[in-house]
Motif scaffolding. Structure first.
Motif, mmCIF file in Angstrom:
data_model
loop_
_atom_site.group_PDB
_atom_site.id
_atom_site.type_symbol
_atom_site.label_atom_id
_atom_site.label_comp_id
_atom_site.label_asym_id
_atom_site.label_seq_id
_atom_site.Cartn_x
_atom_site.Cartn_y
_atom_site.Cartn_z
ATOM 1 N N VAL A 167 0.885 -1.104 -0.025
ATOM 2 C CA VAL A 167 0.023 -0.102 -0.120
ATOM 3 C C VAL A 167 0.857 1.066 -0.012
ATOM 4 C CG1 VAL A 167 -1.763 1.423 1.241
ATOM 5 C CG2 VAL A 167 -1.916 -1.304 1.161
ATOM 6 N N ALA A 168 0.766 2.160 -0.951
ATOM 7 C CA ALA A 168 1.226 3.453 -0.958
ATOM 8 C C ALA A 168 0.517 4.463 -0.269
ATOM 9 C CB ALA A 168 1.290 3.856 -2.477
ATOM 10 N N LEU A 169 1.087 5.134 0.770
ATOM 11 C CA LEU A 169 0.317 5.915 1.764
ATOM 12 C C LEU A 169 0.159 7.379 0.812
ATOM 13 C CD1 LEU A 169 -0.921 6.920 4.329
ATOM 14 C CD2 LEU A 169 1.341 7.445 5.298
ATOM 15 N N MET A 170 1.210 7.911 0.276
ATOM 16 C CA MET A 170 1.041 8.846 -0.206
ATOM 17 C C MET A 170 0.070 9.007 -1.795
ATOM 18 S SD MET A 170 2.770 11.374 1.097
ATOM 19 C CE MET A 170 4.198 11.394 2.493
ATOM 20 N N ALA A 171 0.635 7.978 -2.589
ATOM 21 C CA ALA A 171 -0.224 8.098 -4.008
ATOM 22 C C ALA A 171 -1.638 7.585 -3.651
ATOM 23 C CB ALA A 171 0.655 6.841 -4.737
ATOM 24 N N THR B 94 4.651 16.312 -0.715
ATOM 25 C CA THR B 94 4.968 15.202 -1.651
ATOM 26 C C THR B 94 4.157 14.985 -2.720
ATOM 27 O OG1 THR B 94 5.860 14.433 0.462
ATOM 28 C CG2 THR B 94 6.307 13.116 -1.292
ATOM 29 N N SER B 95 3.042 14.857 -2.237
ATOM 30 C CA SER B 95 1.773 14.503 -3.538
ATOM 31 C C SER B 95 1.818 15.695 -4.588
ATOM 32 C CB SER B 95 0.560 14.272 -2.752
ATOM 33 O OG SER B 95 0.527 13.421 -1.674
ATOM 34 N N GLU B 96 2.103 17.087 -3.850
ATOM 35 C CA GLU B 96 1.835 18.146 -4.961
ATOM 36 C C GLU B 96 3.104 18.012 -5.668
ATOM 37 O OE1 GLU B 96 2.576 22.620 -3.881
ATOM 38 O OE2 GLU B 96 1.014 21.849 -2.680
ATOM 39 N N ALA B 97 4.352 17.452 -5.473
ATOM 40 C CA ALA B 97 5.392 17.317 -6.236
ATOM 41 C C ALA B 97 5.128 16.160 -7.488
ATOM 42 C CB ALA B 97 6.684 17.035 -5.663
ATOM 43 N N LEU B 98 4.262 15.233 -6.964
ATOM 44 C CA LEU B 98 3.706 14.211 -7.813
ATOM 45 C C LEU B 98 2.928 14.805 -8.984
ATOM 46 C CD1 LEU B 98 2.930 10.835 -6.383
ATOM 47 C CD2 LEU B 98 4.146 11.177 -8.379
ATOM 48 N N LYS C 89 5.842 6.908 -11.808
ATOM 49 C CA LYS C 89 5.806 5.657 -10.911
ATOM 50 C C LYS C 89 6.761 5.433 -10.103
ATOM 51 C CE LYS C 89 5.513 0.933 -12.819
ATOM 52 N NZ LYS C 89 6.646 0.494 -13.464
ATOM 53 N N LEU C 90 8.071 5.704 -10.291
ATOM 54 C CA LEU C 90 9.032 5.580 -9.336
ATOM 55 C C LEU C 90 8.656 6.306 -7.925
ATOM 56 C CD1 LEU C 90 12.407 5.669 -11.225
ATOM 57 C CD2 LEU C 90 11.509 3.689 -9.926
ATOM 58 N N VAL C 91 8.300 7.614 -8.202
ATOM 59 C CA VAL C 91 7.981 8.455 -7.079
ATOM 60 C C VAL C 91 6.976 7.567 -6.194
ATOM 61 C CG1 VAL C 91 7.107 10.699 -6.170
ATOM 62 C CG2 VAL C 91 8.955 10.533 -8.139
ATOM 63 N N GLU C 92 5.962 7.367 -7.010
ATOM 64 C CA GLU C 92 4.867 6.578 -6.281
ATOM 65 C C GLU C 92 5.223 5.141 -5.391
ATOM 66 O OE1 GLU C 92 1.663 5.880 -8.819
ATOM 67 O OE2 GLU C 92 0.980 7.738 -8.720
ATOM 68 N N GLU C 93 6.291 4.656 -6.155
ATOM 69 C CA GLU C 93 6.557 3.093 -5.701
ATOM 70 C C GLU C 93 7.703 3.604 -4.513
ATOM 71 O OE1 GLU C 93 8.356 1.045 -8.588
ATOM 72 O OE2 GLU C 93 6.605 0.493 -9.318
ATOM 73 N N ALA C 94 8.426 4.589 -4.376
ATOM 74 C CA ALA C 94 9.269 5.155 -3.389
ATOM 75 C C ALA C 94 8.354 5.441 -2.226
ATOM 76 C CB ALA C 94 10.272 6.189 -4.016
ATOM 77 N N GLN C 95 7.184 6.068 -2.268
ATOM 78 C CA GLN C 95 6.606 5.967 -1.230
ATOM 79 C C GLN C 95 5.701 4.940 -0.671
ATOM 80 O OE1 GLN C 95 3.971 9.317 -3.054
ATOM 81 N NE2 GLN C 95 5.445 10.930 -2.376
#
Length: 524
Positions: free
Chosen positions: A38-42, A322-326, A435-441
């Motif tokens: 589960v990705a909390l941010m994404a 963080t989400s804003e950056a995404l 996708k990487l940023v989402e996965e990193a989160q």
């Protein structure tokens, strides 16, 4: 061997790591579920499951039962291209059959299902062999009109504004009522110490007499057993308990419904018990027409709510950043592309505007000066300077001539270019970065997993400890009353020994509960 499929579920309403742990723990127990991340941010859960046992809609339902919002994300098949189309002009089941059978015969289409009721077609294809435009063409050749189902490009699920607002409101409400309560409390403490000094020296100066009188105002009983201090504290505490604690109550109720105890449960327990105990003690004192004002805990709930809603608010602000950056990354993607058909000697025969989702590998895309590159590709014709700072961070424009590669999302500056698409859709550099940023989160640090595990045991443990404290003091009190008498402040002979013991035991156990609450902040 079992076949394992993979699906993505969009999850809303997660506030902290223990929500994530909660979802992961509960879903792992279900049969048919292989693994879950589960990705909390994404706000995204990646589930590997056995399609023979369970299907994505059921997985989303399981998450919904835990008190979160969940929808299956359709557009996340890796490798396979997935196409959602709106098909108009179908009249009966034979139309559906005609479309399905024709598509299944088409080379490169792996799966196809058409729903007459919703006018939707769901197609899986192999992007190596066929592209979305070819599929649309096949359906249109059969005499139906088709268009893409519009995707939500705004990345609105990454928006934490509403939660930020809600926790900020909770915090402000709690703070407004907490400051007077704290003021009263500190004032009483100072006055008490001055009084005890005065009593020790027996000779009071006029200032000390003043102090004595003013502290008497707060201790003054409006009704027998109800002092000004306690009444004020009670009135200040009610709005906090209702408005400041509203979200906590909702979350705690959801958690308890599923036999899990999270931090919200602890906060709600501590504040509610402190509040109710104080309220009942007041009523008892008024009923008994007590001379001595009882010790109440009305100062506890506002203070706790202030600290914890502040913590939640800051947490959501950080998440929002963080989400804003995404979201910004996602917004860099172009939405349309100009596809051209070339004749011999690269002569332009025709050009058409299409959605970015419809660009296929090998398409020739024309990019005008000032335009964004819709996909990754290789330049076939034209010379230009390109601003690639979004990927490379390099401020200087880069020269592009035939044979050079270009990156989706970068900006063409002065010349018109023709490029051949090499990576489209989810394979472009930009999509991969997102996708990487989402996965990193999604991936957790070991310490975080440990904290999640702890918070699962922490709450029941604290509740148990406070119950033990309560019982222990009751036992001690009835065995050896001297001890309680020594520690119980404001003890006077007018109350029965049993009541003193019970009150003292409650004070001790409520103290344990309340002290444990800020630890939840530490864990969070």
């Amino acid at each position: 061997s079992k076949t394992i499929s993979k699906c993505y579920v969009q999850v809303t309403g997660m506030t902290c790591a223990s929500c994530v742990a909660n979802i992961e723990r509960n879903l792992r127990r279900e049969d048919g579920i292989h693994s879950i991340l589960v990705a909390l941010m994404a706000g995204k859960a990646e589930v590997r499951y056995n399609p023979a046992v369970i299907h994505p809609a059921a997985i989303a339902e399981l998450i919904r039962e835990l008190g979160f919002g969940a929808t299956v994300m359709e557009n996340c098949g890796e490798g396979d291209g997935i196409l959602e189309l709106v098909v108009r002009g179908m009249t009966c089941a034979s139309c559906v059959h005609k479309i399905e059978s024709t598509l299944m015969k088409t080379n490169g289409v792996l799966y196809c299902s058409v729903a007459l009721a919703t006018n939707k077609a769901h197609i899986k294809y192999d992007p190596e062999a066929i592209g979305p435009r070819d599929v649309i063409q096949v359906i249109q050749d059969l005499g139906f009109t088709t268009s893409l189902v519009k995707k939500d490009r705004s990345a609105s699920h990454l928006d934490h504004k509403q939660e930020i607002r809600q926790w900020k409101r909770s915090f402000v409400v709690s703070l407004v009522f907490c400051i007077p309560v704290m003021g009263l409390m500190i004032y009483m403490m100072v006055m008490d110490s001055q009084l005890s000094d005065a009593h020790a020296h027996h000779n009071m100066s006029s200032e000390e007499m003043e102090a004595l009188h003013s502290s008497m105002v707060l201790e003054y009983q409006l009704l027998p057993g109800l002092s000004v201090m306690n009444l004020l504290s009670f009135l200040l505490c009610v709005p906090v308990q209702v408005f400041g604690g509203w979200h906590f109550y909702i979350q705690a109720f959801r958690a308890l419904r599923h036999n899990t105890a999270n931090m919200d449960v602890l906060v709600v327990l501590a504040t509610s018990i402190a509040f109710l105990y104080s309220f009942i003690i007041l009523l008892v004192a008024m009923a008994e027409r007590a001379k001595v004002n009882p010790v109440t805990f009305f100062d506890t709930p506002p203070m706790l709510f202030v600290f914890i809603s502040l913590g939640r608010w800051l947490e959501h602000v950080a998440k929002g950043k963080t989400s804003e950056a995404l979201a910004r990354l996602i917004s860099l993607q172009a939405t349309e592309a100009t596809i051209v058909t070339l004749g011999p000697d690269n002569v332009l025969l025709s050009e058409e505007q299409v959605d970015v989702e419809l660009v296929q590998r090998g398409d020739i895309v024309k990019v005008v000066p000032g335009g964004k590159f819709p996909v990754d590709g290789r330049v076939i014709e034209g010379h230009s300077m390109v601003d690639e700072s979004l990927i490379t961070g390099e401020a200087m424009p880069v020269t592009k001539k035939p044979g050079n590669t270009v990156i989706a999302g970068s900006i063409n500056q002065n010349g018109s270019l023709l490029i051949s698409a090499t990576h489209v859709g989810a394979d472009t550099t930009l999509s991969q970065i997102v996708k990487l940023v989402e996965e990193a989160q999604t991936s957790k640090a070991p310490i975080q997993q440990f904290a999640d595990k702890l918070s699962g045991y922490f709450v029941p443990f604290i509740v148990a400890v406070s119950v033990v404290t309560l019982l222990a003091w009751i036992v001690i009190g009835f065995v050896d009353f001297e001890i309680v008498e020594k520690y119980f402040l404001g003890y006077n002979k007018s109350i029965s020994a049993a009541e003193v013991i019970i009150r003292f035991a409650f004070q001790a156990s409520i103290t344990v509960l309340c002290i444990a609450c800020p630890c939840s902040l530490g864990l969070a």
